[in-house]
Motif scaffolding. Structure first.
Motif, PDB file in Angstrom:
ATOM      1  N   THR A   1     -19.861  35.904  28.649  1.00 33.11           N
ATOM      2  CA  THR A   1     -19.026  34.544  29.183  1.00 33.11           C
ATOM      3  C   THR A   1     -19.939  33.781  30.046  1.00 33.11           C
ATOM      4  OG1 THR A   1     -17.761  35.546  30.610  1.00 33.11           O
ATOM      5  CG2 THR A   1     -17.173  35.444  28.223  1.00 33.11           C
ATOM      6  N   ILE A   2     -20.101  32.408  29.796  1.00 34.47           N
ATOM      7  CA  ILE A   2     -20.533  31.228  30.944  1.00 34.47           C
ATOM      8  C   ILE A   2     -19.541  30.309  31.094  1.00 34.47           C
ATOM      9  CG2 ILE A   2     -22.603  29.908  31.601  1.00 34.47           C
ATOM     10  CD1 ILE A   2     -24.148  31.802  29.809  1.00 34.47           C
ATOM     11  N   THR A   3     -19.297  29.904  31.999  1.00 31.65           N
ATOM     12  CA  THR A   3     -18.314  28.738  32.083  1.00 31.65           C
ATOM     13  C   THR A   3     -18.951  27.649  33.008  1.00 31.65           C
ATOM     14  OG1 THR A   3     -16.907  29.531  33.779  1.00 31.65           O
ATOM     15  CG2 THR A   3     -16.089  29.829  31.501  1.00 31.65           C
ATOM     16  N   GLY A   4     -18.867  26.421  33.039  1.00 30.70           N
ATOM     17  CA  GLY A   4     -19.262  25.416  33.836  1.00 30.70           C
ATOM     18  C   GLY A   4     -18.413  24.421  34.155  1.00 30.70           C
ATOM     19  N   THR A   5     -18.205  24.116  35.413  1.00 36.62           N
ATOM     20  CA  THR A   5     -17.407  22.826  35.789  1.00 36.62           C
ATOM     21  C   THR A   5     -18.392  21.771  36.446  1.00 36.62           C
ATOM     22  OG1 THR A   5     -16.798  23.475  37.945  1.00 36.62           O
ATOM     23  CG2 THR A   5     -15.515  24.464  36.318  1.00 36.62           C
ATOM     24  N   GLU A   6     -17.820  20.732  37.072  1.00 34.45           N
ATOM     25  CA  GLU A   6     -18.508  19.718  37.784  1.00 34.45           C
ATOM     26  C   GLU A   6     -19.296  20.354  38.937  1.00 34.45           C
ATOM     27  OE1 GLU A   6     -15.735  16.843  38.398  1.00 34.45           O
ATOM     28  OE2 GLU A   6     -16.330  15.765  36.663  1.00 34.45           O
ATOM     29  N   LYS A   7     -18.860  21.325  39.519  1.00 35.06           N
ATOM     30  CA  LYS A   7     -19.799  21.962  40.689  1.00 35.06           C
ATOM     31  C   LYS A   7     -19.634  23.674  40.752  1.00 35.06           C
ATOM     32  CE  LYS A   7     -18.720  18.260  44.024  1.00 35.06           C
ATOM     33  NZ  LYS A   7     -18.138  17.842  45.230  1.00 35.06           N
ATOM     34  N   THR A   8     -19.493  24.175  39.668  1.00 41.18           N
ATOM     35  CA  THR A   8     -19.615  25.655  39.495  1.00 41.18           C
ATOM     36  C   THR A   8     -19.888  26.015  38.061  1.00 41.18           C
ATOM     37  OG1 THR A   8     -17.572  25.865  38.677  1.00 41.18           O
ATOM     38  CG2 THR A   8     -17.640  25.938  41.130  1.00 41.18           C
ATOM     39  N   VAL A   9     -20.944  27.287  38.351  1.00 39.41           N
ATOM     40  CA  VAL A   9     -21.158  27.941  36.860  1.00 39.41           C
ATOM     41  C   VAL A   9     -20.814  29.399  37.403  1.00 39.41           C
ATOM     42  CG1 VAL A   9     -23.025  28.715  35.620  1.00 39.41           C
ATOM     43  CG2 VAL A   9     -23.143  26.160  36.388  1.00 39.41           C
ATOM     44  N   THR A  10     -20.168  30.173  36.317  1.00 34.28           N
ATOM     45  CA  THR A  10     -19.904  31.440  36.399  1.00 34.28           C
ATOM     46  C   THR A  10     -20.536  32.028  35.072  1.00 34.28           C
ATOM     47  OG1 THR A  10     -18.004  30.964  37.575  1.00 34.28           O
ATOM     48  CG2 THR A  10     -18.011  33.198  36.560  1.00 34.28           C
ATOM     49  N   PHE A  11     -21.434  33.095  35.418  1.00 28.40           N
ATOM     50  CA  PHE A  11     -22.001  34.026  34.348  1.00 28.40           C
ATOM     51  C   PHE A  11     -21.591  35.476  34.399  1.00 28.40           C
ATOM     52  CE2 PHE A  11     -26.463  34.061  31.924  1.00 28.40           C
ATOM     53  CZ  PHE A  11     -25.996  34.926  31.185  1.00 28.40           C
ATOM     54  N   SER A  12     -20.833  35.853  33.371  1.00 26.21           N
ATOM     55  CA  SER A  12     -20.284  37.172  33.494  1.00 26.21           C
ATOM     56  C   SER A  12     -20.953  38.057  32.426  1.00 26.21           C
ATOM     57  CB  SER A  12     -18.946  37.225  33.304  1.00 26.21           C
ATOM     58  OG  SER A  12     -18.244  36.281  34.322  1.00 26.21           O
ATOM     59  N   ALA A  13     -20.953  39.472  32.498  1.00 29.38           N
ATOM     60  CA  ALA A  13     -21.303  40.393  31.569  1.00 29.38           C
ATOM     61  C   ALA A  13     -20.509  41.609  31.598  1.00 29.38           C
ATOM     62  CB  ALA A  13     -23.016  40.668  31.686  1.00 29.38           C
ATOM     63  N   ASP A  14     -20.258  42.011  30.561  1.00 28.27           N
ATOM     64  CA  ASP A  14     -19.328  43.395  30.192  1.00 28.27           C
ATOM     65  C   ASP A  14     -19.986  44.232  29.404  1.00 28.27           C
ATOM     66  OD1 ASP A  14     -16.888  42.631  32.097  1.00 28.27           O
ATOM     67  OD2 ASP A  14     -16.571  41.265  30.548  1.00 28.27           O
ATOM     68  N   CYS A  15     -20.514  45.532  29.646  1.00 30.31           N
ATOM     69  CA  CYS A  15     -21.333  46.118  28.761  1.00 30.31           C
ATOM     70  C   CYS A  15     -21.103  47.629  28.988  1.00 30.31           C
ATOM     71  CB  CYS A  15     -23.111  45.951  29.579  1.00 30.31           C
ATOM     72  SG  CYS A  15     -23.384  44.458  29.954  1.00 30.31           S
ATOM     73  N   VAL A  16     -21.651  48.250  27.758  1.00 36.16           N
ATOM     74  CA  VAL A  16     -21.290  49.623  27.323  1.00 36.16           C
ATOM     75  C   VAL A  16     -22.640  50.050  26.155  1.00 36.16           C
ATOM     76  CG1 VAL A  16     -19.862  49.259  25.488  1.00 36.16           C
ATOM     77  CG2 VAL A  16     -19.709  51.497  26.708  1.00 36.16           C
ATOM     78  N   SER A  17     -23.076  51.245  26.663  1.00 33.08           N
ATOM     79  CA  SER A  17     -24.043  51.737  25.673  1.00 33.08           C
ATOM     80  C   SER A  17     -23.695  52.969  24.747  1.00 33.08           C
ATOM     81  CB  SER A  17     -25.239  52.371  26.475  1.00 33.08           C
ATOM     82  OG  SER A  17     -24.724  53.192  27.391  1.00 33.08           O
ATOM     83  N   ASP A  18     -24.196  52.707  23.674  1.00 32.91           N
ATOM     84  CA  ASP A  18     -23.769  53.693  22.430  1.00 32.91           C
ATOM     85  C   ASP A  18     -24.437  55.252  22.758  1.00 32.91           C
ATOM     86  OD1 ASP A  18     -26.160  53.368  21.667  1.00 32.91           O
ATOM     87  OD2 ASP A  18     -25.519  52.349  19.722  1.00 32.91           O
ATOM     88  N   ALA A  19     -25.363  55.121  23.556  1.00 31.07           N
ATOM     89  CA  ALA A  19     -26.237  56.433  23.854  1.00 31.07           C
ATOM     90  C   ALA A  19     -26.671  56.269  25.242  1.00 31.07           C
ATOM     91  CB  ALA A  19     -27.290  56.755  22.883  1.00 31.07           C
ATOM     92  N   ASP A  20     -27.164  57.303  25.835  1.00 31.05           N
ATOM     93  CA  ASP A  20     -27.848  57.519  27.195  1.00 31.05           C
ATOM     94  C   ASP A  20     -29.117  56.337  26.864  1.00 31.05           C
ATOM     95  OD1 ASP A  20     -26.156  58.932  28.160  1.00 31.05           O
ATOM     96  OD2 ASP A  20     -27.367  60.786  28.225  1.00 31.05           O
ATOM     97  N   PHE A  21     -28.985  55.355  27.776  1.00 37.21           N
ATOM     98  CA  PHE A  21     -29.976  54.317  27.758  1.00 37.21           C
ATOM     99  C   PHE A  21     -30.958  54.101  28.903  1.00 37.21           C
ATOM    100  CE2 PHE A  21     -31.579  49.737  27.869  1.00 37.21           C
ATOM    101  CZ  PHE A  21     -31.401  49.414  26.567  1.00 37.21           C
TER     102      PHE A  21
END
Length: 620
Positions: free
Chosen positions: A98-118
């Motif tokens: 997810t990425i959100t931006g306002t007039e003075k901020t940007v937030t970039f988030s990642a929620d991750c999981v692997s289906d095998a040892d990666f």
């Protein structure tokens, strides 16, 4: 249109589509799911914010993006998508972004999981701060333990991490504008990416002192986040626009343009014989002959080099990866015997322990290697009348981290490569911002010691950071590739000329920007924009550069160094457009002749239009 792509880039592949997202005075480019060129009131705040996954050899695992949604979020913007990264083993790392931006901020988030040892060398966020206008300036770093460090961005290139245990970075973007970049979810540290000619300082996840590659366990989720917040005074002035004609300023220097070298490789001997006449056509003065006993190179390679040297009349540098497996005196004596038996006459000998071609990252154990003083002494003992070069067969990074004893050699040398970390067109052309720091940092270390660079090319000839370079049969834009189609197109010509303009006033002795044949060479292969066996566009640029050898160089400043770069002699001005757009340049005087290199003469006037990646010769 496909013909234009092939002519410009050597491939019909297009770069991924990009989209500009805007919230008030803040703008950012979304490309391949990541953010490029975050600006506020036109000033560059960050060069990139990206969630990246590297394989065990530091190659990039591309993301398969699904369910991309881009929309408005009040006065700002929002982006969401699912990204799947695939390891060479077949394991998948699935991330909700997810990425959100306002007039003075940007937030970039990642929620991750692997289906095998990666298995990965790195999986997580990378943030790039620009270097132009930032290098040497104050910076505030907040650490994970709550400590605050008031420091300066490195000016000379820092070999090791300038900052560790980072939770936030505050820097001044422009007068009255500052930015706070916050890192959440893991341990971050910074490296000076100018070491690799990236135009950025890189803050990345997971300290290099920790073991790598490592494994992301199956079904164990993790999350990371980057937040950028802008603080701006109401009267902060916007950046000047990039429109309008580009102005030039020429300044005489006491430096003379270096001699041009061309690389030779044993596996290309047959092609090199057929292309030998090109050396005279481009004004080459040196053959840089690669010799690696560990790769099976022996007497046949040296005999081939001797033949090419005799037929061309050029000086030879033998570039030797010293095995250091037996007593040095014995290894060097064997090399000298082979050189004599081959009938190869050397102008210079460049030696580098074979083990030093591989990078030793921070926190790693240095591999066994004889003292460089012993290596150089052994070489001098059997080649007493040959100038001796030292440094790194790889890149400035390795030279900066293992600084050779300059007083024991006659010249210092290294290479560079523009696709170590990123291979998109913009990143490759932004490497010239860092290259100027590379040469100034080398000069700061070695003073006026004679200095050579190359062979430096867009494709990577050797990977110091993994087990091999990346095969690239389809000619895509991928990091660490041993073949890059852009070397074959007008893009490669512009890159070559821009490289020369960047280092022209630094007093280099020899500059090598190609091999004679093969995927790093001057001659077109099958299916390229020019006919097989004909000169690639970069060869025609090298011919212009070869004609400048020994001439006094004038430094050329342009009002848009991100768009046009140049160099000049008393009577000649060379300009390279490093963008995909037409650029108009105001000339310092009405020229006698204007030629689009490799194409036709242009009308003589007080200004000239450079086509995309165009290279122009102007007779003053």
């Amino acid at each position: 249109m496909n013909g234009d792509l092939l002519r410009l880039y050597g491939t019909n592949e297009r770069e991924p589509e990009s989209r500009t997202l805007v919230a008030g005075d803040l703008s950012v480019t979304l490309q391949d799911g990541n953010l490029r060129t975050l600006r506020f009131r036109g000033h560059e705040v960050l060069r990139a914010v990206a969630f990246l996954v590297r394989d065990k050899d530091w190659g990039t695992c591309g993301a398969e993006i699904a369910d991309l949604q881009i929309g408005a979020a009040g006065p700002g913007f929002s982006v969401s998508y699912k990204a799947r990264f695939t390891a060479p083993s077949g394991a998948h790392l699935d991330c909700a972004i997810t990425i959100t931006g306002t007039e003075k901020t940007v937030t970039f988030s990642a929620d991750c999981v692997s289906d095998a040892d990666f298995e990965t060398a790195r999986a997580g966020f990378v943030v790039l701060h620009p270097v132009i206008g930032v290098a040497g300036q104050p910076v505030t770093v907040c650490h994970g333990d709550g400590g605050v460090e008031h420091a300066h961005w490195p000016d000379q290139i820092e070999p090791w991490q300038p900052f560790k245990e980072i939770s936030a970075i505050t820097h001044q973007v422009a007068p009255g504008i500052s930015a706070v970049t916050e890192f959440v979810g893991d341990i971050f540290e910074m490296e000076d990416q100018r070491n690799w000619t990236d135009g950025s300082y890189k803050t990345y996840v997971r300290p290099l002192a920790l073991p790598w590659p490592y494994s992301v366990p199956k079904d164990e989720p993790f999350s990371q986040k980057v937040v950028v917040a802008i603080k701006a005074a109401a009267d902060a002035v916007p950046a000047a626009g990039a429109s309008g004609a580009i102005a030039l300023h020429l300044t005489p220097t006491k430096q003379r343009f270096p001699e041009i070298g061309v690389g030779l490789r044993p596996e290309c001997l047959g092609q090199e014989r057929a292309a030998l006449g090109i050396l005279q056509a481009i004004g080459a003065r040196h053959l840089i002959a690669h010799f690696d006993p560990g790769a099976g190179h022996g007497l046949p390679a040296l005999k081939g080099y001797a033949e090419l040297a005799e037929r061309s009349g050029l000086k030879v540098t033998l570039e030797v990866a010293v095995p250091c497996k037996a007593p040095l005196n014995a290894e060097m004596a064997e090399l000298a015997a082979l050189v004599r038996k081959a009938g190869l006459v050397l102008d210079t000998l460049f030696v580098c322990p074979a083990v030093d071609r591989q990078s030793t990252p921070p926190g790693s154990v240095w591999p066994d290697c004889p003292p460089l003083a012993d290596v150089y002494a052994a070489a001098r003992a059997v080649f007493p009348r040959v100038r001796l070069g030292g440094g790194m067969m790889s890149y400035f990074t390795e030279l900066n981290r293992k600084r050779v004893p300059g007083d024991l050699i006659d010249y210092v040398s290294h290479c560079t490569n523009p696709i170590v970390h990123a291979a998109d067109d913009l990143s490759v052309m932004q490497t010239f911002e860092a290259l100027r720091f590379v040469v100034s940092s080398t000069r700061a270390i070695y003073g006026e010691k004679p200095y050579r660079i190359g062979p430096s090319t867009i494709p990577m000839r050797q990977n110091p950071y993994g087990s091999s370079t990346k095969d690239n049969p389809s000619g895509c834009r991928i990091p660490m590739a041993n073949v890059d189609a852009r070397h074959n197109g007008q893009f490669g010509a512009a890159w070559t000329l821009a490289y020369a303009t960047t280092v022209a006033t630094t007093g280099l002795e020899v500059l090598t920007l190609s091999t004679l044949a093969g995927s790093f060479g001057l001659v077109a292969g099958e299916g390229e924009a020019v006919a097989q066996g004909k000169l690639r566009p970069l060869a025609r640029v090298l011919a212009r550069l070869g004609a400048l050898t020994g001439q006094a160089v004038h430094a050329v400043e342009t009002s848009r160094p991100d768009a046009v770069l140049g160099l000049a002699s008393e009577e000649c001005l060379l300009l390279a457009n490093i963008t995909p757009e037409v650029q108009t340049v105001i000339l310092p005087s009405t020229p006698r002749a204007v030629t689009l290199i490799g194409e036709d003469a242009l009308p003589v006037a007080g200004q000239v239009s450079l086509p995309p990646y165009g290279c122009i010769e102007i007779v003053l």
